[in-house]
Design a protein around this motif. Structure first.
Motif, mmCIF file in Angstrom:
data_model
loop_
_atom_site.group_PDB
_atom_site.id
_atom_site.type_symbol
_atom_site.label_atom_id
_atom_site.label_comp_id
_atom_site.label_asym_id
_atom_site.label_seq_id
_atom_site.Cartn_x
_atom_site.Cartn_y
_atom_site.Cartn_z
ATOM 1 N N SER A 1 35.391 126.713 56.535
ATOM 2 C CA SER A 1 35.711 126.944 55.123
ATOM 3 C C SER A 1 34.716 126.198 54.244
ATOM 4 O O SER A 1 34.629 124.974 54.305
ATOM 5 C CB SER A 1 37.131 126.458 54.809
ATOM 6 O OG SER A 1 38.096 127.180 55.540
ATOM 7 N N GLY A 2 33.979 126.938 53.435
ATOM 8 C CA GLY A 2 33.028 126.286 52.538
ATOM 9 C C GLY A 2 31.684 126.030 53.189
ATOM 10 O O GLY A 2 31.407 126.483 54.303
ATOM 11 N N PRO A 3 30.829 125.268 52.514
ATOM 12 C CA PRO A 3 29.488 124.977 53.028
ATOM 13 C C PRO A 3 29.558 124.235 54.357
ATOM 14 O O PRO A 3 30.555 123.574 54.675
ATOM 15 C CB PRO A 3 28.879 124.088 51.932
ATOM 16 C CG PRO A 3 29.705 124.322 50.719
ATOM 17 C CD PRO A 3 31.083 124.637 51.203
ATOM 18 N N SER A 4 28.491 124.326 55.124
ATOM 19 C CA SER A 4 28.442 123.662 56.419
ATOM 20 C C SER A 4 28.620 122.157 56.268
ATOM 21 O O SER A 4 28.034 121.521 55.382
ATOM 22 C CB SER A 4 27.104 123.951 57.113
ATOM 23 O OG SER A 4 27.005 123.212 58.315
ATOM 24 N N LEU A 5 29.415 121.580 57.150
ATOM 25 C CA LEU A 5 29.584 120.133 57.179
ATOM 26 C C LEU A 5 28.402 119.436 57.848
ATOM 27 O O LEU A 5 28.229 118.223 57.702
ATOM 28 C CB LEU A 5 30.879 119.764 57.930
ATOM 29 C CG LEU A 5 32.192 120.169 57.265
ATOM 30 C CD1 LEU A 5 33.368 119.878 58.193
ATOM 31 C CD2 LEU A 5 32.363 119.456 55.937
#
Length: 286
Positions: A199-203
């Motif tokens: 979920s969302g940008p890459s960690l």
């Protein structure tokens, strides 16, 4: 004692047919990748040198020459047997978790008796890595254990529970998905962790010094308390729809609204694990 459960979570429906007891591959690999992206160049070189020595561990079915392989090695070796048929790494079983009661004041004294808990072993592994007299083989094993255990500590149900084997005894449904043997632990191990990571940008990226200082502050005991608190405030509170120390029903359901609410928490735990692992690795090897 927690039920031994580990699976290769490529497909959740398959993974749930066998017991496991750790983040599924994706969670551990992501924690390791975050750490590897954020250590110093000197530390990264030291990691590569030690991973090159992991064949000395004589676990060819569980290669650990990459950071991703190292992150899951401690679970992969659980089924390995000695010549007498006994678990080769049975001594490390309790090192993956610490059963700290979320409904009592926080204390590691009983959960970490004789050093048999995840936080104590994290400290031990760091000490081995810093020991100039330790052999290359011992350091390689300490490294792969450390990479895995920091991930384990940041799965809240490895840090806190309420007499239910870290949520393994709590039957659960995840949205509309409710296969046989699905439980609260397996949700946080895999299905929720995978959703959070994607979920969302890459960690997996280089974090700023300010971000690293904020997220990685504290020490292993601080992180233990924090993860235990997440188990109380988020894991059990969301599953029981209120009092986390209230009686557990026969089955809990995490509906879509609840899942959306706790995804950011699960995502932050992976991020914390990665940056804190980087901090420990820099201190031990950098």
């Amino acid at each position: 004692m927690k039920t031994l459960r580990f699976c290769l979570a490529a497909i959740p429906a398959l993974a749930l047919t066998a017991p496991a007891h750790a983040y599924w591959e994706y969670g551990h690999q992501t924690v390791a990748q975050i750490a590897y992206a954020n250590v110093t160049p000197k530390t990264r070189a030291a990691i590569r040198r030690l991973l090159a020595q992991t064949p000395q561990l004589d676990t060819p079915t569980c290669p650990a020459t990459t950071i991703e392989g190292a992150s899951t090695w401690a679970d992969c070796v659980k089924p390995l047997k000695n010549a007498d048929g006994k678990p080769r790494f049975g001594y490390a079983y309790n090192w993956h978790f610490q059963d700290v009661n979320i409904c009592a004041p926080f204390s590691l004294e009983e959960a970490c008796k004789d050093g048999n808990c995840v936080s104590a072993q994290i400290k031990r592994d760091v000490a081995v890595l810093r020991d100039h007299h330790a052999s290359g083989k011992d350091k390689a094993q300490a490294l792969v254990f450390l990479i895995h255990f920091v991930g384990d500590l940041h799965q809240p149900l490895h840090a806190g529970e309420k007499g239910d084997k870290g949520g393994n005894d709590v039957a659960a449904a995840y949205g509309e998905y409710s296969p046989r043997r699905f439980n609260l632990h397996s949700i946080w191990d895999g299905t929720l962790a995978e959703r959070a990571i994607t979920s969302g940008p890459s960690l997996v990226r280089r974090y700023s010094p300010a971000e690293k200082a904020r997220i990685a502050r504290g020490d292993v005991d601080d992180w233990s308390r924090e993860s235990w608190q997440v188990a109380h405030d988020v894991v059990y509170a969301s599953a029981l729809k209120g009092d986390p120390c209230g009686p557990s029903p026969a089955k809990v359901t995490l509906d879509e609204a609840t899942i959306e609410k706790i995804v950011p928490v699960a995502r932050l735990e992976v991020e914390r694990g990665g940056l804190r692992l980087a901090k420990l690795l820099d201190r031990a090897l950098g």
